[in-house]
Design a protein around this motif. Structure first.
Motif: not given
Length: 214
Positions: A96-123
Protein backbone atom coordinates in the motif's frame (compact mmCIF):
# COMPACT_ATOMS: atom_id res chain seq x y z
CA UNK A 1 -17.68 -25.11 37.93
CA UNK A 2 -16.65 -22.14 40.05
CA UNK A 3 -18.03 -18.66 39.52
CA UNK A 4 -14.60 -17.42 38.49
CA UNK A 5 -14.24 -20.19 35.91
CA UNK A 6 -17.66 -19.33 34.52
CA UNK A 7 -16.93 -15.62 34.38
CA UNK A 8 -13.36 -15.88 33.07
CA UNK A 9 -13.65 -18.79 30.67
CA UNK A 10 -13.41 -18.49 26.88
CA UNK A 11 -15.97 -16.23 25.22
CA UNK A 12 -18.11 -18.21 22.75
CA UNK A 13 -17.32 -17.19 19.19
CA UNK A 14 -20.06 -16.34 16.72
CA UNK A 15 -20.43 -14.43 13.49
CA UNK A 16 -21.53 -10.87 14.23
CA UNK A 17 -24.10 -9.02 12.18
CA UNK A 18 -22.65 -6.00 10.33
CA UNK A 19 -25.88 -4.16 11.18
CA UNK A 20 -25.18 -4.41 14.95
CA UNK A 21 -25.05 -0.89 16.35
CA UNK A 22 -22.63 0.82 18.71
CA UNK A 23 -24.08 2.20 21.94
CA UNK A 24 -23.02 5.83 22.01
CA UNK A 25 -23.82 7.06 25.45
CA UNK A 26 -26.83 6.89 27.79
CA UNK A 27 -27.56 3.34 26.62
CA UNK A 28 -28.70 4.47 23.20
CA UNK A 29 -27.79 2.72 19.97
CA UNK A 30 -26.51 5.17 17.44
CA UNK A 31 -26.62 4.86 13.67
CA UNK A 32 -22.96 3.71 13.70
CA UNK A 33 -22.80 0.00 12.94
CA UNK A 34 -20.29 -2.81 13.20
CA UNK A 35 -20.15 -2.68 9.42
CA UNK A 36 -19.00 0.93 9.69
CA UNK A 37 -16.23 -0.17 12.04
CA UNK A 38 -15.13 -2.96 9.71
CA UNK A 39 -15.10 -0.52 6.81
CA UNK A 40 -12.99 1.92 8.81
CA UNK A 41 -10.55 -0.63 10.23
CA UNK A 42 -10.15 -3.11 7.39
CA UNK A 43 -10.38 -1.30 4.07
CA UNK A 44 -6.63 -1.16 3.42
CA UNK A 45 -6.53 -4.65 1.93
CA UNK A 46 -2.96 -4.36 0.65
CA UNK A 47 -1.52 -3.90 4.14
CA UNK A 48 0.33 -7.05 5.17
CA UNK A 49 -1.89 -7.95 8.11
CA UNK A 50 -5.17 -7.27 6.35
CA UNK A 51 -4.04 -9.01 3.17
CA UNK A 52 -3.19 -12.08 5.22
CA UNK A 53 -6.70 -12.14 6.65
CA UNK A 54 -8.18 -11.75 3.16
CA UNK A 55 -6.09 -14.75 2.07
CA UNK A 56 -7.39 -16.81 5.00
CA UNK A 57 -10.95 -15.84 4.11
CA UNK A 58 -10.49 -16.84 0.48
CA UNK A 59 -9.19 -20.27 1.48
CA UNK A 60 -11.99 -20.64 4.05
CA UNK A 61 -14.48 -19.66 1.37
CA UNK A 62 -13.05 -22.19 -1.08
CA UNK A 63 -13.33 -24.92 1.56
CA UNK A 64 -16.76 -23.94 2.90
CA UNK A 65 -15.38 -22.94 6.30
CA UNK A 66 -16.94 -19.51 6.82
CA UNK A 67 -19.70 -20.55 9.23
CA UNK A 68 -17.66 -19.51 12.26
CA UNK A 69 -15.24 -16.58 12.77
CA UNK A 70 -11.48 -16.89 12.48
CA UNK A 71 -9.54 -17.33 15.71
CA UNK A 72 -6.60 -15.00 16.04
CA UNK A 73 -4.83 -17.09 18.68
CA UNK A 74 -5.13 -20.55 17.09
CA UNK A 75 -2.01 -22.61 16.31
CA UNK A 76 -3.18 -23.01 12.72
CA UNK A 77 -5.54 -21.02 10.54
CA UNK A 78 -8.31 -23.40 9.44
CA UNK A 79 -9.63 -26.86 10.21
CA UNK A 80 -11.79 -28.84 7.82
CA UNK A 81 -14.71 -31.07 8.76
CA UNK A 82 -12.35 -34.04 8.42
CA UNK A 83 -10.03 -32.53 11.03
CA UNK A 84 -7.33 -31.42 8.60
CA UNK A 85 -5.41 -28.47 10.00
CA UNK A 86 -4.42 -25.88 7.43
CA UNK A 87 -1.87 -23.09 7.61
CA UNK A 88 -2.46 -20.17 5.24
CA UNK A 89 0.42 -17.94 4.15
CA UNK A 90 0.21 -14.85 1.96
CA UNK A 91 2.55 -12.58 0.01
CA UNK A 92 2.24 -9.88 -2.64
CA UNK A 93 4.37 -7.98 -5.12
CA UNK A 94 2.50 -4.75 -4.35
CA UNK A 95 2.20 -2.91 -1.04
CA UNK A 96 0.00 0.00 0.00
CA UNK A 97 3.00 2.32 0.46
CA UNK A 98 5.38 3.82 -2.10
CA UNK A 99 7.73 1.23 -3.60
CA UNK A 100 10.95 1.52 -5.56
CA UNK A 101 10.52 -2.04 -6.77
CA UNK A 102 8.22 -5.03 -6.43
CA UNK A 103 8.43 -6.84 -3.13
CA UNK A 104 10.50 -10.01 -3.05
CA UNK A 105 8.19 -12.95 -2.49
CA UNK A 106 9.00 -15.01 0.59
CA UNK A 107 6.73 -17.26 2.64
CA UNK A 108 7.66 -18.20 6.20
CA UNK A 109 7.59 -21.97 6.80
CA UNK A 110 9.77 -22.29 9.89
CA UNK A 111 8.87 -25.00 12.39
CA UNK A 112 7.61 -23.57 15.68
CA UNK A 113 8.79 -24.22 19.22
CA UNK A 114 5.70 -23.13 21.16
CA UNK A 115 2.03 -23.94 20.68
CA UNK A 116 -0.99 -22.54 22.52
CA UNK A 117 -3.70 -25.09 23.30
CA UNK A 118 -7.06 -23.29 23.73
CA UNK A 119 -8.66 -26.35 25.38
CA UNK A 120 -6.08 -26.78 28.14
CA UNK A 121 -5.31 -23.03 28.19
CA UNK A 122 -1.62 -23.89 28.28
CA UNK A 123 1.39 -23.49 26.05
CA UNK A 124 3.26 -26.56 24.86
CA UNK A 125 6.92 -26.62 23.90
CA UNK A 126 7.99 -28.71 20.94
CA UNK A 127 11.53 -30.04 21.03
CA UNK A 128 12.51 -30.40 18.30
CA UNK A 129 10.36 -27.66 16.71
CA UNK A 130 7.58 -28.83 14.41
CA UNK A 131 5.09 -27.56 11.86
CA UNK A 132 1.65 -27.81 13.42
CA UNK A 133 -0.66 -27.99 10.40
CA UNK A 134 -1.37 -30.95 8.11
CA UNK A 135 -1.32 -28.84 4.96
CA UNK A 136 -0.27 -25.42 3.73
CA UNK A 137 -2.03 -23.10 1.30
CA UNK A 138 0.27 -20.35 0.03
CA UNK A 139 -1.60 -17.37 -1.43
CA UNK A 140 0.27 -15.04 -3.76
CA UNK A 141 -1.36 -11.79 -4.84
CA UNK A 142 0.38 -11.90 -8.22
CA UNK A 143 -1.05 -8.68 -9.71
CA UNK A 144 1.58 -6.06 -10.52
CA UNK A 145 -0.37 -2.90 -11.41
CA UNK A 146 -1.30 -0.59 -8.55
CA UNK A 147 -3.95 1.17 -10.62
CA UNK A 148 -5.98 -2.02 -10.94
CA UNK A 149 -4.92 -4.22 -8.03
CA UNK A 150 -7.91 -5.67 -6.17
CA UNK A 151 -7.39 -8.35 -3.49
CA UNK A 152 -11.12 -9.18 -3.77
CA UNK A 153 -10.55 -10.52 -7.30
CA UNK A 154 -9.46 -14.17 -7.12
CA UNK A 155 -8.10 -13.91 -10.68
CA UNK A 156 -5.34 -11.69 -9.26
CA UNK A 157 -4.22 -14.46 -6.89
CA UNK A 158 -2.53 -17.77 -7.38
CA UNK A 159 -2.46 -20.56 -4.83
CA UNK A 160 -0.03 -23.34 -3.96
CA UNK A 161 -1.36 -26.27 -1.95
CA UNK A 162 0.72 -29.06 -0.44
CA UNK A 163 0.86 -31.41 2.53
CA UNK A 164 3.13 -30.42 5.38
CA UNK A 165 4.85 -33.80 5.08
CA UNK A 166 6.33 -32.72 1.75
CA UNK A 167 7.83 -29.62 3.34
CA UNK A 168 9.13 -31.67 6.26
CA UNK A 169 10.73 -34.21 3.94
CA UNK A 170 12.31 -31.80 1.48
CA UNK A 171 12.74 -28.59 3.49
CA UNK A 172 12.92 -29.80 7.11
CA UNK A 173 14.88 -26.85 8.53
CA UNK A 174 13.96 -24.17 5.99
CA UNK A 175 12.56 -21.00 7.54
CA UNK A 176 11.28 -19.29 4.39
CA UNK A 177 10.73 -20.14 0.75
CA UNK A 178 10.59 -18.05 -2.44
CA UNK A 179 8.06 -18.39 -5.20
CA UNK A 180 10.25 -20.38 -7.61
CA UNK A 181 11.20 -22.99 -5.04
CA UNK A 182 7.62 -23.04 -3.81
CA UNK A 183 6.21 -23.63 -7.28
CA UNK A 184 8.63 -26.49 -7.84
CA UNK A 185 7.83 -28.04 -4.47
CA UNK A 186 4.06 -27.70 -4.93
CA UNK A 187 4.07 -28.85 -8.54
CA UNK A 188 2.70 -25.52 -9.75
CA UNK A 189 -0.06 -23.15 -8.78
CA UNK A 190 -3.80 -23.80 -8.68
CA UNK A 191 -6.73 -21.46 -9.24
CA UNK A 192 -9.17 -20.46 -6.51
CA UNK A 193 -11.71 -22.95 -7.88
CA UNK A 194 -9.16 -25.77 -7.53
CA UNK A 195 -8.23 -25.27 -3.87
CA UNK A 196 -10.92 -27.59 -2.51
CA UNK A 197 -9.94 -30.44 -4.82
CA UNK A 198 -6.27 -30.02 -3.95
CA UNK A 199 -7.04 -30.17 -0.22
CA UNK A 200 -9.33 -33.18 -0.76
CA UNK A 201 -6.43 -35.10 -2.33
CA UNK A 202 -4.26 -34.31 0.68
CA UNK A 203 -7.04 -35.42 3.04
CA UNK A 204 -7.40 -38.70 1.17
CA UNK A 205 -3.69 -39.38 1.59
CA UNK A 206 -3.83 -38.41 5.26
CA UNK A 207 -6.67 -40.86 5.86
CA UNK A 208 -4.70 -43.65 4.21
CA UNK A 209 -1.59 -42.94 6.26
CA UNK A 210 -3.40 -41.98 9.47
CA UNK A 211 -1.00 -39.08 9.85
CA UNK A 212 -3.18 -36.12 10.83
CA UNK A 213 -1.44 -33.78 13.26
CA UNK A 214 -2.46 -34.45 16.86
Amino acid sequence: MSDSATQLGPVPQRLRNPADRFRLGKGNCGPVTLGDYWQWSGSSLLDNTERGIVAEFLVALALGLTESPRLEWASFDLETAAGTKIEVKSAAYLQSWHQERYSTISFRIAPTTWEWDPESQKSHRHDPPKRLADAYVFCLLKHKCKATVNPLDTEQWQFYVMPTSRINNRKPDTKSIGVRALSKLAGGAVAFSEIADAVAIIEKDLRKSGSHSP
